[in-house]
Design a protein around this motif. Structure first.
Motif, mmCIF file in Angstrom:
data_model
loop_
_atom_site.group_PDB
_atom_site.id
_atom_site.type_symbol
_atom_site.label_atom_id
_atom_site.label_comp_id
_atom_site.label_asym_id
_atom_site.label_seq_id
_atom_site.Cartn_x
_atom_site.Cartn_y
_atom_site.Cartn_z
ATOM 1 N N GLN A 130 -20.347 -30.876 -22.302
ATOM 2 C CA GLN A 130 -19.613 -29.695 -21.848
ATOM 3 C C GLN A 130 -19.701 -29.524 -20.337
ATOM 4 O O GLN A 130 -19.397 -28.456 -19.808
ATOM 5 C CB GLN A 130 -20.150 -28.439 -22.547
ATOM 6 N N LEU A 131 -20.125 -30.581 -19.622
ATOM 7 C CA LEU A 131 -20.250 -30.503 -18.164
ATOM 8 C C LEU A 131 -18.944 -30.071 -17.519
ATOM 9 O O LEU A 131 -18.927 -29.247 -16.597
ATOM 10 C CB LEU A 131 -20.679 -31.857 -17.601
ATOM 11 N N ALA A 132 -17.814 -30.611 -17.994
ATOM 12 C CA ALA A 132 -16.514 -30.290 -17.395
ATOM 13 C C ALA A 132 -16.216 -28.806 -17.496
ATOM 14 O O ALA A 132 -15.678 -28.199 -16.558
ATOM 15 C CB ALA A 132 -15.410 -31.102 -18.074
ATOM 16 N N LEU A 133 -16.577 -28.171 -18.633
ATOM 17 C CA LEU A 133 -16.331 -26.738 -18.798
ATOM 18 C C LEU A 133 -17.174 -25.931 -17.820
ATOM 19 O O LEU A 133 -16.678 -25.003 -17.174
ATOM 20 C CB LEU A 133 -16.628 -26.321 -20.242
ATOM 21 N N GLY A 134 -18.451 -26.284 -17.698
ATOM 22 C CA GLY A 134 -19.319 -25.584 -16.760
ATOM 23 C C GLY A 134 -18.832 -25.714 -15.334
ATOM 24 O O GLY A 134 -18.805 -24.734 -14.569
ATOM 25 N N GLN A 135 -18.428 -26.925 -14.927
ATOM 26 C CA GLN A 135 -17.947 -27.133 -13.570
ATOM 27 C C GLN A 135 -16.572 -26.490 -13.359
ATOM 28 O O GLN A 135 -16.218 -26.138 -12.230
ATOM 29 C CB GLN A 135 -17.889 -28.624 -13.260
ATOM 30 N N ALA A 136 -15.795 -26.344 -14.424
ATOM 31 C CA ALA A 136 -14.515 -25.636 -14.305
ATOM 32 C C ALA A 136 -14.735 -24.187 -13.928
ATOM 33 O O ALA A 136 -14.032 -23.622 -13.072
ATOM 34 C CB ALA A 136 -13.741 -25.727 -15.625
ATOM 35 N N LEU A 137 -15.733 -23.572 -14.552
ATOM 36 C CA LEU A 137 -16.045 -22.176 -14.230
ATOM 37 C C LEU A 137 -16.570 -22.052 -12.803
ATOM 38 O O LEU A 137 -16.225 -21.111 -12.078
ATOM 39 C CB LEU A 137 -17.064 -21.640 -15.238
ATOM 40 N N PHE A 138 -17.377 -23.012 -12.384
ATOM 41 C CA PHE A 138 -17.856 -23.036 -10.998
ATOM 42 C C PHE A 138 -16.675 -23.231 -10.038
ATOM 43 O O PHE A 138 -16.588 -22.585 -8.982
ATOM 44 C CB PHE A 138 -18.862 -24.174 -10.830
ATOM 45 N N GLY A 139 -15.748 -24.102 -10.411
ATOM 46 C CA GLY A 139 -14.595 -24.383 -9.567
ATOM 47 C C GLY A 139 -13.706 -23.172 -9.355
ATOM 48 O O GLY A 139 -13.056 -23.045 -8.312
ATOM 49 N N MET A 140 -13.666 -22.274 -10.334
ATOM 50 C CA MET A 140 -12.878 -21.051 -10.174
ATOM 51 C C MET A 140 -13.345 -20.273 -8.942
ATOM 52 O O MET A 140 -12.534 -19.786 -8.147
ATOM 53 C CB MET A 140 -12.991 -20.181 -11.429
ATOM 54 N N GLY A 141 -14.665 -20.194 -8.771
ATOM 55 C CA GLY A 141 -15.203 -19.500 -7.607
ATOM 56 C C GLY A 141 -14.919 -20.236 -6.315
ATOM 57 O O GLY A 141 -14.573 -19.630 -5.298
ATOM 58 N N VAL A 142 -15.047 -21.581 -6.345
ATOM 59 C CA VAL A 142 -14.857 -22.386 -5.134
ATOM 60 C C VAL A 142 -13.424 -22.309 -4.630
ATOM 61 O O VAL A 142 -13.172 -22.226 -3.426
ATOM 62 C CB VAL A 142 -15.256 -23.853 -5.400
ATOM 63 N N LEU A 370 3.254 -22.609 -2.961
ATOM 64 C CA LEU A 370 1.839 -22.223 -3.044
ATOM 65 C C LEU A 370 1.333 -22.294 -4.488
ATOM 66 O O LEU A 370 0.156 -22.572 -4.719
ATOM 67 C CB LEU A 370 1.646 -20.811 -2.474
ATOM 68 N N MET A 371 2.219 -22.043 -5.447
ATOM 69 C CA MET A 371 1.830 -22.225 -6.847
ATOM 70 C C MET A 371 1.558 -23.703 -7.126
ATOM 71 O O MET A 371 0.611 -24.055 -7.844
ATOM 72 C CB MET A 371 2.932 -21.695 -7.770
ATOM 73 N N LEU A 372 2.396 -24.569 -6.551
ATOM 74 C CA LEU A 372 2.186 -26.014 -6.711
ATOM 75 C C LEU A 372 0.860 -26.432 -6.088
ATOM 76 O O LEU A 372 0.135 -27.276 -6.635
ATOM 77 C CB LEU A 372 3.344 -26.770 -6.066
ATOM 78 N N ARG A 373 0.516 -25.835 -4.940
ATOM 79 C CA ARG A 373 -0.782 -26.117 -4.301
ATOM 80 C C ARG A 373 -1.930 -25.755 -5.248
ATOM 81 O O ARG A 373 -2.895 -26.508 -5.398
ATOM 82 C CB ARG A 373 -0.907 -25.329 -3.005
ATOM 83 N N GLY A 374 -1.839 -24.589 -5.884
ATOM 84 C CA GLY A 374 -2.878 -24.175 -6.819
ATOM 85 C C GLY A 374 -3.019 -25.139 -7.981
ATOM 86 O O GLY A 374 -4.133 -25.473 -8.396
ATOM 87 N N PHE A 375 -1.887 -25.621 -8.493
ATOM 88 C CA PHE A 375 -1.904 -26.599 -9.592
ATOM 89 C C PHE A 375 -2.564 -27.900 -9.138
ATOM 90 O O PHE A 375 -3.393 -28.481 -9.849
ATOM 91 C CB PHE A 375 -0.462 -26.846 -10.049
ATOM 92 N N GLY A 376 -2.216 -28.364 -7.941
ATOM 93 C CA GLY A 376 -2.781 -29.609 -7.420
ATOM 94 C C GLY A 376 -4.273 -29.526 -7.183
ATOM 95 O O GLY A 376 -5.014 -30.475 -7.482
ATOM 96 N N LEU A 377 -4.738 -28.401 -6.654
ATOM 97 C CA LEU A 377 -6.167 -28.249 -6.385
ATOM 98 C C LEU A 377 -6.980 -28.277 -7.677
ATOM 99 O O LEU A 377 -8.093 -28.807 -7.710
ATOM 100 C CB LEU A 377 -6.430 -26.946 -5.623
ATOM 101 N N ALA A 378 -6.423 -27.708 -8.746
ATOM 102 C CA ALA A 378 -7.128 -27.747 -10.034
ATOM 103 C C ALA A 378 -7.274 -29.182 -10.531
ATOM 104 O O ALA A 378 -8.291 -29.544 -11.135
ATOM 105 C CB ALA A 378 -6.379 -26.902 -11.066
ATOM 106 N N LEU A 379 -6.263 -30.009 -10.263
ATOM 107 C CA LEU A 379 -6.310 -31.404 -10.696
ATOM 108 C C LEU A 379 -7.166 -32.270 -9.780
ATOM 109 O O LEU A 379 -7.411 -33.436 -10.088
ATOM 110 C CB LEU A 379 -4.895 -31.978 -10.750
ATOM 111 N N LEU A 380 -7.598 -31.727 -8.647
ATOM 112 C CA LEU A 380 -8.467 -32.468 -7.743
ATOM 113 C C LEU A 380 -9.921 -32.023 -7.864
ATOM 114 O O LEU A 380 -10.825 -32.843 -8.005
ATOM 115 C CB LEU A 380 -7.994 -32.293 -6.290
ATOM 116 N N PHE A 381 -10.155 -30.703 -7.806
ATOM 117 C CA PHE A 381 -11.534 -30.225 -7.735
ATOM 118 C C PHE A 381 -12.356 -30.640 -8.948
ATOM 119 O O PHE A 381 -13.445 -31.214 -8.809
ATOM 120 C CB PHE A 381 -11.574 -28.700 -7.590
#
Length: 523
Positions: A130-142, A370-381
Motif C-alpha cells: 500500500q506504499l503508493a496509497l500512502g505516498q499519494a496522500l503525502f503527494g496531495m500536500g506536496v 492549468l487543469m492539464l498541469r494538475g493532471f500531469g503533476l499527478a502522473l509525475l509525482f
C-alpha cells in the motif's frame, strides 16, 4: 503497521503538517510589499524573509533521517511541530525585518523536518503493497501546498494584515502536536536503537552540509537580485557551495557513520534516477507557479487572490488524482509507463500556455491548461516517489525520503532562479528587437503618438503634458508586448526541458508493490 482509525488520524496529521510547511514556502510572497511598509524594509532586505526559510529547509531535510534515529522519531517530530508553531507565532510578533528573518529561519528548521519525517512515517504506517496509497496522500500536500499559498496569503493580506499569514499556523500546530503525542509511535528499530555518542556523530558532514547546501540555496535565492557573478558576495558563496558540496559528497561516501548516507543512491538505481527526476519535478512545479502569478499580476492586473484562485482547481485535480494513480500503481500499472505520459502532458501544458499568453487573455483562457498541469503533476509525482522508495525500509527509508525531498526543493530553487534570470535577460533582448518597429520616423508610430496626444489633450492636459503622456503610454505598450513575448517563450522553454528529460525513463527499472531492495549490495 497501524490499522483502523489510528492509521487515518496519523495520515491526517502528517499530511496537514506537510501542507502547512509547503504553504509557508509561498504564502509570504504576496505579503512582502506590506511587510516593507510596516517594517520599514527595503526590497533587498525583505527578500531574506523568503530566502532564510528556504535555506533552513534544504539544510535540515537531508538530516532528518539521522535526527529521527538519534532522538526518536516521535520526539523529533513533536519537537519540530512545536518549533514550527512557536516560530510562526514569533514571526507574527516581529517588530523589525531582521527579527522576522531570524524567526523565519527557525520556522524553516522546524518545517523542513515536518516534510521529510512525514514521508518516513507514512512509509512505516502503510504495508509495502500500500506504499503508493500512502505516498499519494503525502503527494496531495506536496502539490497543493505551494499552489494554495498565494491564494490564502492574498485573502489574508487583503482582509487582515501580514502577521495573520503566520498566526493561522498556530491552531493547526497545536492540534498536530496533540495528535503526535497520542497516536504517532516509534517503530521497533528506533525504540531499540542506541543513540550515537556525541563523539561518533559526523560533525564534519554536518558542517559541510551547512556550508555546501546552505551556500548553494543562498546563491539561488539572492543571485538574481545581486546580478549574479557581478556581486563579490555571490562569488564568495558560490565558491563556498562548490567546496562544501564536493567535500560533503566525499565525506558521506567514505565515513563509517555518515550524517546523510549517500551510499543508498549507489545501491538502488531507481532511487538514483528517482532523485534526479525529483529535481526535474521540483523545477517544473515551482518554476511554473513562479512565472504564472507574475504574468497575471504585472501584465493582466489580477490581484494575488484572483491569481491564486486560478491555480486552485488544477491543484485540487492533482489532489483528487493522487489516490487514483496510487490505486493504479498498487494494481500493477508500471511507473515507467506513467512517467512518459506525465512528461508529455506537462509539455503540452507549457506549449498551450505559451500560446494563450496574449494582451487580451482572461481567466477563462487559463482554466483548461492549468487543469492539464494538475493532471500531469499527478502522473509525475506519485510514480517518481513510489519508484524511488519502493522496497526501501527501515532507516534507509528515512535517508531516501530526506534526500529526495532536499533534491526536489533544490530543483524548485534552480527553477525559480533560472527562470527569473531568463525572463530578465530575454526581456532586454526582446525589447531591443521590437524597438525598430516604433521609430518616431515611422508614419504609423507618428499617427499613434498624435492620436494619444489628442486623447490626453481632450482630457484636460496641456500640449506638452499630453505629448509626454503619449510617449509614456507608448513605452508602456512596448514593455507590455515585450513581457508577453518573454513569458510565452519562458513557458515553451519549461516544456522543452520536460520533453528533453523523457529518455531518462528508459533506464528506470520496474518497481513492483511490496518488492524488497537489497541495499547491502550495489547494482
Amino acid at each position: 503497521m497501524e490499522t483502523g482509525l489510528t492509521k487515518w488520524i496519523i495520515v491526517a496529521t502528517v499530511v496537514l503538517c506537510t501542507l502547512l510547511e509547503l504553504i509557508d514556502t509561498s504564502i509570504v510572497n504576496v505579503a512582502l510589499t506590506q511587510m516593507m511598509g510596516n517594517l520599514s524594509a527595503t526590497q533587498q532586505e525583505v527578500s531574506w524573509v523568503v530566502a532564510s526559510y528556504g535555506i533552513a529547509n534544504v539544510i535540515v531535510i537531508p538530516m532528518t533521517g539521522f535526527l529521527a534515529e538519534q532522538f526518536g522519531r516521535r520526539n523529533y517530530y513533536l519537537f519540530s511541530v512545536i518549533l514550527f508553531t512557536l516560530a510562526s507565532m514569533a514571526c507574527g510578533q516581529s517588530t523589525n525585518i531582521w527579527e522576522l528573518v531570524a524567526f523565519r529561519f527557525i520556522q524553516g528548521i522546524g518545517g523542513g523536518a515536518l516534510m521529510a519525517t512525514s514521508q518516513a512515517i507514512l512509509i512505516d504506517t502503510f504495508p509495502p503493497k500500500q506504499l503508493a496509497l500512502g505516498q499519494a496522500l503525502f503527494g496531495m500536500g506536496v502539490i497543493i501546498g505551494p499552489t494554495i499559498g498565494p491564494t490564502l496569503g492574498g485573502y489574508i493580506v487583503d482582509n487582515y494584515s501580514w502577521p495573520w499569514i503566520f498566526y493561522v499556523n498556530v491552531p493547526v500546530g497545536i492540534v498536530a502536536a496533540f495528535c503526535t503525542v497520542l497516536f504517532i509511535r516509534d517503530p521497533e528499530r528506533i525504540k531499540n536503537a542506541i543513540p550515537r555518542p556525541l563523539r561518533d556523530i559526523d560533525w564534519a558532514g554536518i558542517f559541510l552540509l551547512i556550508l555546501g547546501v546552505g551556500s548553494l540555496q543562498l546563491v539561488l535565492e539572492q543571485g538574481e537580485r545581486e546580478e549574479w557573478f557581478e556581486s563579490a558576495y555571490i562569488l564568495a558563496f558560490t565558491a563556498a557551495s562548490i567546496i562544501g558540496v564536493v567535500g560533503f559528497i566525499w565525506r558521506e561516501l567514505t565515513a563509517e557513520q555518515p550524517i546523510v548516507d549517500l551510499r543508498v543512491l549507489t545501491k538502488s538505481r531507481n532511487l538514483a534516477v528517482g532523485a534526479f527526476l525529483s529535481f526535474i519535478l521540483g523545477f517544473g512545479l515551482f518554476a511554473s507557479v513562479f512565472v504564472f502569478p507574475i504574468f497575471c499580476q504585472r501584465i493582466l492586473g489580477f490581484t494575488a487572490a484572483q491569481t491564486g484562485l486560478l491555480l486552485l482547481p488544477g491543484a485540487l485535480l492533482s489532489g483528487f488524482m493522487m489516490p487514483i494513480v496510487g490505486k493504479m500503481i498498487q494494481k500493477g500499472v508500471p511507473q515507467k509507463f506513467m512517467l512518459p505520459i506525465g512528461f508529455g502532458v506537462f509539455f503540452i501544458f507549457s506549449y498551450w500556455m505559451s500560446r494563450r499568453i496574449t494582451p487580451l487573455a482572461g481567466e477563462s483562457d487559463f482554466f483548461w491548461p492549468l487543469m492539464l498541469r494538475g493532471f500531469g503533476l499527478a502522473l509525475l509525482f506519485l510514480p517518481i516517489t513510489t519508484m524511488s522508495l519502493s522496497g526501501i525500509s527501515g532507516k534507509d527509508a528515512g535517508q531516501a525520503a530526506g534526500l529526495t525531498g532536499m533534491i526536489r526543493q533544490l530543483g524548485g530553487s534552480f527553477g525559480v532562479a533560472l527562470v527569473g534570470t531568463y525572463i530578465e535577460r530575454t526581456s532586454f533582448h526582446n525589447r531591443v528587437a521590437l524597438l525598430p518597429n516604433i521609430s518616431l520616423y515611422d508614419p504609423e508610430t507618428q499617427q499613434r503618438v498624435q492620436g494619444l496626444t489628442a486623447s490626453f489633450v481632450a482630457k484636460g492636459a496641456s500640449l506638452m503634458q499630453a505629448q509626454q503622456q503619449a510617449y509614456a503610454a507608448l513605452e508602456g505598450m512596448l514593455m507590455k508586448q515585450t513581457a508577453i513575448i518573454t513569458y510565452g517563450q519562458t513557458f515553451l522553454l519549461i516544456g522543452l526541458f520536460f520533453l528533453a528529460c523523457l529518455p531518462l525513463v528508459l533506464i528506470v527499472k520496474r518497481a513492483r508493490p511490496g518488492e524488497k531492495v537489497d541495499l547491502n549490495a550495489a547494482h
